[in-house]
Write a protein that holds these residues in place. Structure first.
Motif, mmCIF file in Angstrom:
data_model
loop_
_atom_site.group_PDB
_atom_site.id
_atom_site.type_symbol
_atom_site.label_atom_id
_atom_site.label_comp_id
_atom_site.label_asym_id
_atom_site.label_seq_id
_atom_site.Cartn_x
_atom_site.Cartn_y
_atom_site.Cartn_z
ATOM 1 N N UNK A 116 0.827 -1.206 0.000
ATOM 2 C CA UNK A 116 0.000 0.000 0.000
ATOM 3 C C UNK A 116 0.860 1.255 0.000
ATOM 4 N N UNK A 117 1.877 1.294 0.860
ATOM 5 C CA UNK A 117 2.736 2.477 0.957
ATOM 6 C C UNK A 117 3.507 2.704 -0.342
ATOM 7 N N UNK A 118 4.091 1.651 -0.886
ATOM 8 C CA UNK A 118 4.847 1.781 -2.141
ATOM 9 C C UNK A 118 3.927 2.210 -3.277
ATOM 10 N N UNK A 119 2.721 1.665 -3.323
ATOM 11 C CA UNK A 119 1.773 2.028 -4.380
ATOM 12 C C UNK A 119 1.331 3.479 -4.264
ATOM 13 N N UNK A 120 1.067 3.933 -3.056
ATOM 14 C CA UNK A 120 0.671 5.335 -2.862
ATOM 15 C C UNK A 120 1.821 6.261 -3.237
ATOM 16 N N UNK A 121 3.035 5.900 -2.850
ATOM 17 C CA UNK A 121 4.202 6.697 -3.229
ATOM 18 C C UNK A 121 4.330 6.763 -4.745
ATOM 19 N N UNK A 122 4.115 5.648 -5.421
ATOM 20 C CA UNK A 122 4.179 5.616 -6.880
ATOM 21 C C UNK A 122 3.064 6.457 -7.494
ATOM 22 N N UNK A 123 1.866 6.409 -6.916
ATOM 23 C CA UNK A 123 0.747 7.226 -7.411
ATOM 24 C C UNK A 123 1.073 8.713 -7.309
ATOM 25 N N UNK A 124 1.614 9.123 -6.183
ATOM 26 C CA UNK A 124 1.973 10.533 -5.995
ATOM 27 C C UNK A 124 3.034 10.950 -6.997
ATOM 28 N N UNK A 125 4.052 10.118 -7.171
ATOM 29 C CA UNK A 125 5.116 10.413 -8.119
ATOM 30 C C UNK A 125 4.580 10.522 -9.548
ATOM 31 N N UNK A 126 3.738 9.584 -9.940
ATOM 32 C CA UNK A 126 3.155 9.615 -11.285
ATOM 33 C C UNK A 126 2.228 10.812 -11.471
ATOM 34 N N UNK A 127 1.458 11.147 -10.445
ATOM 35 C CA UNK A 127 0.546 12.285 -10.539
ATOM 36 C C UNK A 127 1.317 13.584 -10.744
ATOM 37 N N UNK A 128 2.411 13.757 -10.018
ATOM 38 C CA UNK A 128 3.241 14.953 -10.189
ATOM 39 C C UNK A 128 3.831 15.001 -11.593
ATOM 40 N N UNK A 129 4.291 13.855 -12.088
ATOM 41 C CA UNK A 129 4.872 13.793 -13.424
ATOM 42 C C UNK A 129 3.821 14.077 -14.505
ATOM 43 N N UNK A 130 2.596 13.565 -14.324
ATOM 44 C CA UNK A 130 1.533 13.813 -15.289
ATOM 45 C C UNK A 130 1.115 15.277 -15.272
ATOM 46 N N UNK A 131 1.122 15.896 -14.100
ATOM 47 C CA UNK A 131 0.734 17.284 -13.973
ATOM 48 C C UNK A 131 1.745 18.205 -14.682
ATOM 49 N N UNK A 132 3.036 17.842 -14.617
ATOM 50 C CA UNK A 132 4.070 18.624 -15.292
ATOM 51 C C UNK A 132 3.916 18.556 -16.804
ATOM 52 N N UNK A 133 3.542 17.387 -17.299
ATOM 53 C CA UNK A 133 3.408 17.200 -18.752
ATOM 54 C C UNK A 133 2.072 17.669 -19.160
#
Length: 133
Positions: A116-133
C-alpha cells in the motif's frame, strides 16, 4: 533503471510472496479434518497475489503514465485487501498462540502495508509527473 521496471518487479515479487507464502514460507494452520478459517484466508490471499503479479506484468508492459497511475491505484487497493482478509473479512483462529495468528497474519500485514505504501508513493510520483506534462 526506470521506476516502472522497479515497481513492476516489486509487484511481481510481492505477488509471489502473497500467493505462495501463506501455504509455504509462513504457513497457516494445516488443513485437517476440519478446515480452519485461517486456511480460507490463505486461499483468498492467493487471488490477491495473482492480481499483484498481473499488475507487475502490466506495469512492465505499458509505458503510458495514465495506465501506470491506474495500476498504482489498483495495487493500493490490493494491499489494503491483503490486510483486510485475515483481519476483518475472513479472519483466522481464535487463539493468539496458533501459527496463523503468531506468524502468518503478521507477515501478511507487513506485505500488505508495504504494498500500500509503495503504491501510494508511486501514485503521488506519477501524478506529479503527469501534472508537469
Amino acid at each position: 533503471m526506470k521506476k516502472r521496471v522497479i515497481y513492476g518487479i516489486y509487484f511481481i515479487i510481492i505477488g509471489v510472496l502473497l500467493a505462495i507464502g501463506p501455504h509455504t514460507l509462513f504457513a497457516v494452520c494445516p488443513k485437517g479434518e476440519t478446515v480452519m478459517k485461517c486456511w480460507w484466508s490463505a486461499q483468498a490471499e492467493i487471488s490477491i497475489g495473482i492480481m499483484l503479479i498481473v499488475a507487475g506484468i502490466a506495469t512492465l508492459s505499458f509505458k503510458s503514465e495514465e495506465i501506470q497511475f491506474g495500476i498504482c491505484i489498483m495495487t493500493s487497493a490490493l494491499g489494503v485487501m491483503a490486510i483486510l482478509i485475515p483481519s476483518v473479512l475472513i479472519g483466522g483462529c481464535m487463539k493468539k498462540t496458533m501459527m496463523c495468528q503468531s506468524m502468518s497474519f503478521p507477515c501478511i500485514y507487513i506485505i500488505g502495508g508495504l504494498t500500500t505504501v509503495v503504491s501510494i508513493f508511486s501514485c503521488i510520483s506519477l501524478f506529479k509527473r503527469m501534472k508537469r506534462n
